[in-house]
Design a protein around this motif. Structure first.
Motif, PDB file in Angstrom:
ATOM      1  N   UNK A 160       0.926  -1.259   0.205  1.00 16.61           N
ATOM      2  CA  UNK A 160      -0.016  -0.149   0.132  1.00 16.61           C
ATOM      3  C   UNK A 160       1.028   1.185  -0.081  1.00 16.61           C
ATOM      4  N   UNK A 161       2.005   1.268   0.490  1.00 18.58           N
ATOM      5  CA  UNK A 161       2.867   2.508   0.643  1.00 18.58           C
ATOM      6  C   UNK A 161       4.128   2.274  -0.685  1.00 18.58           C
ATOM      7  N   UNK A 162       3.935   1.270  -1.489  1.00 21.61           N
ATOM      8  CA  UNK A 162       4.896   1.038  -2.528  1.00 21.61           C
ATOM      9  C   UNK A 162       4.244   0.401  -3.835  1.00 21.61           C
ATOM     10  N   UNK A 163       3.680   1.661  -4.418  1.00 20.87           N
ATOM     11  CA  UNK A 163       2.808   0.758  -5.718  1.00 20.87           C
ATOM     12  C   UNK A 163       3.258   1.258  -6.982  1.00 20.87           C
ATOM     13  N   UNK A 164       3.587   2.452  -7.241  1.00 14.48           N
ATOM     14  CA  UNK A 164       3.748   3.092  -8.652  1.00 14.48           C
ATOM     15  C   UNK A 164       4.245   2.085  -9.782  1.00 14.48           C
ATOM     16  N   UNK A 165       5.554   1.767  -9.623  1.00 13.05           N
ATOM     17  CA  UNK A 165       6.369   0.834 -10.611  1.00 13.05           C
ATOM     18  C   UNK A 165       5.775  -0.464 -10.927  1.00 13.05           C
ATOM     19  N   UNK A 166       5.286  -0.990  -9.961  1.00 14.66           N
ATOM     20  CA  UNK A 166       4.503  -2.280 -10.180  1.00 14.66           C
ATOM     21  C   UNK A 166       3.116  -2.248 -10.872  1.00 14.66           C
ATOM     22  N   UNK A 167       2.533  -1.033 -10.591  1.00 18.97           N
ATOM     23  CA  UNK A 167       1.092  -1.069 -11.133  1.00 18.97           C
ATOM     24  C   UNK A 167       1.294  -0.571 -12.689  1.00 18.97           C
ATOM     25  N   UNK A 168       2.123   0.420 -12.890  1.00 23.45           N
ATOM     26  CA  UNK A 168       2.437   1.027 -14.292  1.00 23.45           C
ATOM     27  C   UNK A 168       2.931  -0.090 -15.150  1.00 23.45           C
ATOM     28  N   UNK A 169       3.984  -0.706 -14.597  1.00 25.61           N
ATOM     29  CA  UNK A 169       4.696  -1.517 -15.536  1.00 25.61           C
ATOM     30  C   UNK A 169       4.618  -2.948 -15.569  1.00 25.61           C
ATOM     31  N   UNK A 170       4.549  -3.514 -14.344  1.00 31.35           N
ATOM     32  CA  UNK A 170       4.740  -4.857 -14.187  1.00 31.35           C
ATOM     33  C   UNK A 170       3.430  -5.553 -14.157  1.00 31.35           C
ATOM     34  N   UNK A 171       2.443  -5.197 -13.551  1.00 28.92           N
ATOM     35  CA  UNK A 171       1.001  -5.709 -13.640  1.00 28.92           C
ATOM     36  C   UNK A 171       0.630  -5.827 -15.199  1.00 28.92           C
ATOM     37  N   UNK A 172       0.819  -4.911 -15.996  1.00 27.58           N
ATOM     38  CA  UNK A 172       0.424  -4.881 -17.436  1.00 27.58           C
ATOM     39  C   UNK A 172       1.212  -6.377 -18.105  1.00 27.58           C
ATOM     40  N   UNK A 173       2.435  -6.562 -17.869  1.00 30.56           N
ATOM     41  CA  UNK A 173       3.259  -7.656 -18.348  1.00 30.56           C
ATOM     42  C   UNK A 173       2.587  -8.932 -17.875  1.00 30.56           C
ATOM     43  N   UNK A 174       2.213  -8.992 -16.493  1.00 31.72           N
ATOM     44  CA  UNK A 174       1.648 -10.175 -15.987  1.00 31.72           C
ATOM     45  C   UNK A 174       0.212 -10.397 -16.380  1.00 31.72           C
ATOM     46  N   UNK A 175      -0.715  -9.470 -16.686  1.00 30.64           N
ATOM     47  CA  UNK A 175      -1.920  -9.587 -17.314  1.00 30.64           C
ATOM     48  C   UNK A 175      -1.637 -10.326 -18.756  1.00 30.64           C
ATOM     49  N   UNK A 176      -0.711  -9.613 -19.463  1.00 34.13           N
ATOM     50  CA  UNK A 176      -0.738 -10.048 -20.997  1.00 34.13           C
ATOM     51  C   UNK A 176      -0.001 -11.494 -20.971  1.00 34.13           C
TER      52      UNK A 176
END
Length: 316
Positions: free
Chosen positions: A182-198
Protein backbone atom coordinates in the motif's frame (compact mmCIF):
# COMPACT_ATOMS: atom_id res chain seq x y z
CA UNK A 1 -6.64 -22.10 -2.98
CA UNK A 2 -5.60 -20.26 -6.13
CA UNK A 3 -3.71 -21.34 -9.24
CA UNK A 4 -0.32 -19.75 -9.78
CA UNK A 5 -0.15 -18.35 -13.30
CA UNK A 6 -0.42 -21.06 -15.96
CA UNK A 7 1.03 -23.69 -13.63
CA UNK A 8 -0.79 -26.49 -11.87
CA UNK A 9 0.32 -25.21 -8.47
CA UNK A 10 -2.67 -24.63 -6.21
CA UNK A 11 -1.50 -22.37 -3.42
CA UNK A 12 -2.96 -20.78 -0.34
CA UNK A 13 -3.55 -17.07 -1.07
CA UNK A 14 -1.05 -16.01 1.59
CA UNK A 15 2.53 -17.18 1.28
CA UNK A 16 4.54 -17.59 4.48
CA UNK A 17 7.81 -15.71 4.23
CA UNK A 18 10.87 -17.59 5.42
CA UNK A 19 13.22 -14.61 5.58
CA UNK A 20 12.94 -14.52 9.40
CA UNK A 21 13.88 -18.17 9.93
CA UNK A 22 17.37 -18.19 11.35
CA UNK A 23 17.16 -14.44 11.95
CA UNK A 24 14.40 -13.11 14.21
CA UNK A 25 12.86 -16.58 14.58
CA UNK A 26 15.07 -19.34 16.00
CA UNK A 27 14.54 -23.05 15.34
CA UNK A 28 11.77 -23.55 17.91
CA UNK A 29 9.90 -20.39 16.88
CA UNK A 30 10.27 -21.29 13.19
CA UNK A 31 8.77 -24.73 13.79
CA UNK A 32 5.86 -23.24 15.76
CA UNK A 33 5.18 -20.70 13.00
CA UNK A 34 5.30 -23.34 10.25
CA UNK A 35 3.06 -25.64 12.29
CA UNK A 36 0.49 -22.89 12.88
CA UNK A 37 0.50 -21.78 9.25
CA UNK A 38 -0.06 -25.27 7.87
CA UNK A 39 -2.61 -26.12 10.57
CA UNK A 40 -4.59 -23.11 9.35
CA UNK A 41 -4.61 -24.38 5.76
CA UNK A 42 -1.44 -22.72 4.47
CA UNK A 43 0.69 -24.61 1.96
CA UNK A 44 2.92 -21.99 0.26
CA UNK A 45 6.34 -21.36 1.85
CA UNK A 46 8.72 -18.78 0.41
CA UNK A 47 12.46 -18.65 1.07
CA UNK A 48 15.78 -17.96 -0.67
CA UNK A 49 19.26 -19.43 -0.60
CA UNK A 50 20.66 -16.15 0.74
CA UNK A 51 18.42 -16.07 3.85
CA UNK A 52 19.84 -15.08 6.29
CA UNK A 53 23.46 -14.39 5.36
CA UNK A 54 23.19 -10.81 6.67
CA UNK A 55 22.97 -11.99 10.29
CA UNK A 56 26.32 -12.02 12.14
CA UNK A 57 27.48 -15.62 12.40
CA UNK A 58 25.30 -16.82 9.52
CA UNK A 59 26.62 -17.82 6.11
CA UNK A 60 23.42 -18.15 4.06
CA UNK A 61 21.03 -21.05 3.65
CA UNK A 62 19.86 -20.99 7.27
CA UNK A 63 16.20 -20.50 6.33
CA UNK A 64 16.24 -23.32 3.79
CA UNK A 65 17.95 -25.62 6.30
CA UNK A 66 15.33 -24.91 8.98
CA UNK A 67 12.49 -25.45 6.52
CA UNK A 68 14.15 -28.68 5.40
CA UNK A 69 14.45 -29.84 9.00
CA UNK A 70 10.78 -29.04 9.57
CA UNK A 71 9.73 -30.86 6.39
CA UNK A 72 11.69 -33.94 7.46
CA UNK A 73 10.19 -33.87 10.95
CA UNK A 74 6.57 -33.17 10.02
CA UNK A 75 6.35 -34.86 6.59
CA UNK A 76 3.44 -32.61 5.51
CA UNK A 77 1.61 -33.25 2.26
CA UNK A 78 0.77 -30.75 -0.45
CA UNK A 79 3.36 -28.14 0.49
CA UNK A 80 4.60 -25.77 -2.23
CA UNK A 81 8.16 -24.63 -1.60
CA UNK A 82 9.52 -21.58 -3.40
CA UNK A 83 13.16 -20.58 -3.20
CA UNK A 84 15.54 -18.30 -5.08
CA UNK A 85 19.04 -18.09 -6.54
CA UNK A 86 21.65 -15.31 -6.88
CA UNK A 87 22.13 -13.93 -3.35
CA UNK A 88 23.90 -16.73 -1.45
CA UNK A 89 27.49 -15.66 -0.67
CA UNK A 90 28.84 -18.79 -2.39
CA UNK A 91 26.45 -18.64 -5.36
CA UNK A 92 26.15 -15.03 -6.45
CA UNK A 93 24.81 -14.15 -9.87
CA UNK A 94 22.94 -16.07 -12.53
CA UNK A 95 25.55 -17.74 -14.72
CA UNK A 96 24.46 -21.12 -15.97
CA UNK A 97 26.98 -22.96 -13.82
CA UNK A 98 26.00 -20.98 -10.72
CA UNK A 99 22.25 -21.50 -11.21
CA UNK A 100 22.80 -25.25 -11.38
CA UNK A 101 25.12 -25.41 -8.37
CA UNK A 102 22.86 -23.19 -6.27
CA UNK A 103 19.77 -25.25 -7.10
CA UNK A 104 21.52 -28.45 -6.10
CA UNK A 105 22.64 -26.86 -2.82
CA UNK A 106 19.10 -25.61 -2.11
CA UNK A 107 17.64 -29.05 -2.78
CA UNK A 108 20.10 -30.58 -0.32
CA UNK A 109 19.33 -28.04 2.42
CA UNK A 110 15.57 -28.39 1.88
CA UNK A 111 15.78 -32.18 1.72
CA UNK A 112 13.51 -32.38 -1.32
CA UNK A 113 13.92 -33.80 -4.82
CA UNK A 114 12.27 -30.98 -6.77
CA UNK A 115 11.82 -27.25 -6.14
CA UNK A 116 8.19 -26.33 -6.85
CA UNK A 117 8.91 -22.70 -7.74
CA UNK A 118 12.42 -21.40 -8.46
CA UNK A 119 13.06 -17.66 -8.72
CA UNK A 120 15.86 -15.71 -10.28
CA UNK A 121 16.18 -13.51 -7.19
CA UNK A 122 17.93 -10.43 -8.63
CA UNK A 123 18.68 -9.57 -12.24
CA UNK A 124 22.31 -10.22 -13.21
CA UNK A 125 23.27 -7.83 -16.00
CA UNK A 126 26.77 -9.32 -16.14
CA UNK A 127 25.40 -12.62 -17.44
CA UNK A 128 23.64 -12.87 -20.82
CA UNK A 129 19.96 -13.40 -20.15
CA UNK A 130 19.95 -16.21 -22.73
CA UNK A 131 22.40 -18.13 -20.53
CA UNK A 132 20.28 -17.68 -17.41
CA UNK A 133 17.02 -18.65 -19.12
CA UNK A 134 18.66 -21.73 -20.63
CA UNK A 135 19.97 -22.78 -17.21
CA UNK A 136 16.51 -22.51 -15.68
CA UNK A 137 15.04 -24.43 -18.59
CA UNK A 138 17.56 -27.21 -18.11
CA UNK A 139 16.66 -27.49 -14.43
CA UNK A 140 13.04 -28.05 -15.46
CA UNK A 141 14.05 -30.56 -18.13
CA UNK A 142 16.12 -32.47 -15.59
CA UNK A 143 13.35 -32.54 -12.99
CA UNK A 144 15.11 -30.39 -10.39
CA UNK A 145 12.58 -27.55 -10.76
CA UNK A 146 8.86 -27.66 -11.56
CA UNK A 147 8.17 -24.00 -12.31
CA UNK A 148 10.24 -20.91 -13.16
CA UNK A 149 9.78 -17.45 -11.66
CA UNK A 150 11.54 -14.07 -11.46
CA UNK A 151 11.97 -11.55 -8.64
CA UNK A 152 13.05 -7.90 -8.72
CA UNK A 153 13.09 -7.78 -12.53
CA UNK A 154 11.97 -4.73 -14.47
CA UNK A 155 9.04 -5.08 -16.86
CA UNK A 156 11.37 -4.77 -19.85
CA UNK A 157 13.63 -7.54 -18.58
CA UNK A 158 10.64 -9.77 -17.85
CA UNK A 159 9.47 -9.29 -21.43
CA UNK A 160 12.96 -10.12 -22.65
CA UNK A 161 13.04 -13.29 -20.52
CA UNK A 162 9.66 -14.37 -21.91
CA UNK A 163 10.73 -13.69 -25.49
CA UNK A 164 13.89 -15.76 -25.08
CA UNK A 165 11.87 -18.58 -23.50
CA UNK A 166 9.33 -18.57 -26.32
CA UNK A 167 12.03 -18.68 -28.98
CA UNK A 168 13.87 -21.52 -27.24
CA UNK A 169 10.81 -23.55 -26.25
CA UNK A 170 11.55 -23.12 -22.55
CA UNK A 171 8.67 -22.92 -20.05
CA UNK A 172 7.68 -19.34 -19.28
CA UNK A 173 7.81 -17.88 -15.76
CA UNK A 174 4.58 -18.51 -13.87
CA UNK A 175 5.20 -15.96 -11.11
CA UNK A 176 6.77 -12.56 -10.55
CA UNK A 177 7.85 -11.46 -7.08
CA UNK A 178 7.98 -7.66 -6.82
CA UNK A 179 8.21 -5.22 -3.92
CA UNK A 180 4.56 -4.17 -3.69
CA UNK A 181 2.30 -2.89 -0.92
CA UNK A 182 0.00 0.00 0.00
CA UNK A 183 2.91 2.41 0.45
CA UNK A 184 4.95 1.17 -2.54
CA UNK A 185 2.77 0.96 -5.63
CA UNK A 186 3.74 2.96 -8.68
CA UNK A 187 6.31 0.92 -10.61
CA UNK A 188 4.46 -2.36 -10.14
CA UNK A 189 1.06 -1.01 -11.13
CA UNK A 190 2.34 1.00 -14.10
CA UNK A 191 4.69 -1.53 -15.67
CA UNK A 192 4.81 -4.99 -14.09
CA UNK A 193 1.10 -5.75 -13.75
CA UNK A 194 0.45 -5.07 -17.47
CA UNK A 195 3.11 -7.67 -18.35
CA UNK A 196 1.65 -10.13 -15.85
CA UNK A 197 -1.82 -9.64 -17.32
CA UNK A 198 -0.60 -10.07 -20.89
CA UNK A 199 1.21 -13.36 -20.23
CA UNK A 200 -1.01 -14.75 -17.44
CA UNK A 201 1.70 -14.60 -14.81
CA UNK A 202 0.83 -14.31 -11.11
CA UNK A 203 2.28 -11.75 -8.72
CA UNK A 204 3.56 -12.96 -5.36
CA UNK A 205 4.55 -9.65 -3.73
CA UNK A 206 7.17 -9.36 -1.01
CA UNK A 207 7.37 -6.61 1.63
CA UNK A 208 3.59 -6.97 1.61
CA UNK A 209 3.47 -5.33 5.06
CA UNK A 210 6.21 -2.75 4.37
CA UNK A 211 8.65 -4.24 6.90
CA UNK A 212 5.87 -4.28 9.48
CA UNK A 213 4.64 -0.72 9.00
CA UNK A 214 1.29 -1.92 7.64
CA UNK A 215 0.61 -3.84 10.84
CA UNK A 216 0.00 -0.48 12.53
CA UNK A 217 2.76 -1.16 15.06
CA UNK A 218 5.05 1.68 13.99
CA UNK A 219 3.29 5.03 14.17
CA UNK A 220 6.35 7.13 14.97
CA UNK A 221 9.86 7.48 13.56
CA UNK A 222 11.11 7.10 17.15
CA UNK A 223 10.67 3.33 16.73
CA UNK A 224 13.63 3.10 14.35
CA UNK A 225 15.98 1.34 16.74
CA UNK A 226 13.54 -0.80 18.70
CA UNK A 227 13.96 -4.03 16.69
CA UNK A 228 15.91 -5.41 13.71
CA UNK A 229 13.04 -4.55 11.34
CA UNK A 230 11.79 -1.32 12.90
CA UNK A 231 14.16 0.95 10.97
CA UNK A 232 12.69 -0.26 7.69
CA UNK A 233 9.14 0.30 8.92
CA UNK A 234 9.55 3.65 10.64
CA UNK A 235 10.58 5.44 7.44
CA UNK A 236 6.96 5.16 6.29
CA UNK A 237 5.65 6.96 9.39
CA UNK A 238 5.02 10.20 7.51
CA UNK A 239 1.74 12.10 7.45
CA UNK A 240 0.82 10.30 4.23
CA UNK A 241 1.80 6.89 5.57
CA UNK A 242 -0.08 7.38 8.82
CA UNK A 243 -3.19 8.36 6.85
CA UNK A 244 -3.02 4.92 5.24
CA UNK A 245 -2.83 3.31 8.69
CA UNK A 246 -5.83 5.33 9.86
CA UNK A 247 -7.90 4.14 6.89
CA UNK A 248 -6.79 0.55 7.45
CA UNK A 249 -7.80 0.92 11.09
CA UNK A 250 -11.25 2.19 10.12
CA UNK A 251 -11.88 -0.67 7.70
CA UNK A 252 -10.49 -3.22 10.14
CA UNK A 253 -13.12 -2.08 12.63
CA UNK A 254 -15.87 -2.74 10.08
CA UNK A 255 -14.70 -6.35 9.70
CA UNK A 256 -13.60 -7.03 13.27
CA UNK A 257 -10.21 -7.75 11.74
CA UNK A 258 -6.65 -6.55 12.25
CA UNK A 259 -4.88 -3.84 10.27
CA UNK A 260 -2.48 -6.56 9.11
CA UNK A 261 -5.29 -8.66 7.64
CA UNK A 262 -6.84 -5.68 5.84
CA UNK A 263 -3.52 -4.56 4.31
CA UNK A 264 -2.91 -8.05 2.95
CA UNK A 265 -6.51 -8.39 1.75
CA UNK A 266 -6.14 -5.13 -0.22
CA UNK A 267 -3.02 -6.50 -1.90
CA UNK A 268 -4.72 -9.79 -2.71
CA UNK A 269 -7.54 -7.82 -4.38
CA UNK A 270 -5.15 -6.24 -6.90
CA UNK A 271 -4.97 -7.49 -10.50
CA UNK A 272 -2.83 -10.63 -11.02
CA UNK A 273 -1.89 -10.92 -7.31
CA UNK A 274 -2.18 -14.56 -6.26
CA UNK A 275 -0.61 -14.59 -2.81
CA UNK A 276 1.12 -11.82 -0.89
CA UNK A 277 4.14 -12.90 1.13
CA UNK A 278 4.22 -12.09 4.84
CA UNK A 279 6.41 -13.42 7.60
CA UNK A 280 5.94 -13.94 11.33
CA UNK A 281 8.65 -13.87 13.98
CA UNK A 282 6.24 -15.18 16.64
CA UNK A 283 3.52 -17.78 16.39
CA UNK A 284 0.98 -15.28 17.73
CA UNK A 285 1.30 -13.29 14.50
CA UNK A 286 0.23 -16.16 12.23
CA UNK A 287 -3.53 -15.87 12.87
CA UNK A 288 -3.75 -12.42 11.25
CA UNK A 289 -1.84 -13.67 8.21
CA UNK A 290 -4.19 -16.62 7.78
CA UNK A 291 -7.26 -14.41 8.28
CA UNK A 292 -6.21 -12.19 5.39
CA UNK A 293 -6.67 -15.05 2.94
CA UNK A 294 -10.44 -15.14 3.47
CA UNK A 295 -11.11 -11.47 4.23
CA UNK A 296 -13.05 -9.97 1.32
CA UNK A 297 -13.06 -6.18 1.16
CA UNK A 298 -15.93 -4.36 -0.50
CA UNK A 299 -15.30 -2.41 -3.70
CA UNK A 300 -15.77 0.82 -1.73
CA UNK A 301 -13.16 -0.26 0.83
CA UNK A 302 -10.63 -1.12 -1.86
CA UNK A 303 -11.32 2.22 -3.53
CA UNK A 304 -10.89 4.09 -0.22
CA UNK A 305 -7.49 2.46 0.32
CA UNK A 306 -6.54 3.18 -3.30
CA UNK A 307 -7.33 6.83 -2.76
CA UNK A 308 -5.52 7.31 0.53
CA UNK A 309 -2.41 5.57 -0.81
CA UNK A 310 -2.46 7.31 -4.18
CA UNK A 311 0.99 7.90 -5.58
CA UNK A 312 2.70 10.10 -8.15
CA UNK A 313 2.84 8.32 -11.51
CA UNK A 314 6.32 7.50 -12.72
CA UNK A 315 7.71 9.97 -15.21
CA UNK A 316 7.45 8.94 -18.85
Amino acid sequence: MTLLGRSNLEVFPLSLGGNVFGWTADRDASFEILDAYTAGGGNFIDTADGYSAWVPGNSGGESEALIGEWLAARKPSGITVATKVSSHPEFRGLSGRNVRAAAEASLKRLGIETIDLYYAHFDDVETPLEETVAAFGQLVADGLVRNIAVSNYSADRIREWISISQDAGIPLPVAIQPHYNLVHRNDVEESVIPVAEEFEVSLVPYYALASGFLTGKYRTTDAAGSSPRAAGASKYATAEGLAVIDELDRIAGEHDASITSVALAWLRAQPTVAAPIASASRVEQVADLLASATLELTADEVQALDAVSEWSPASV
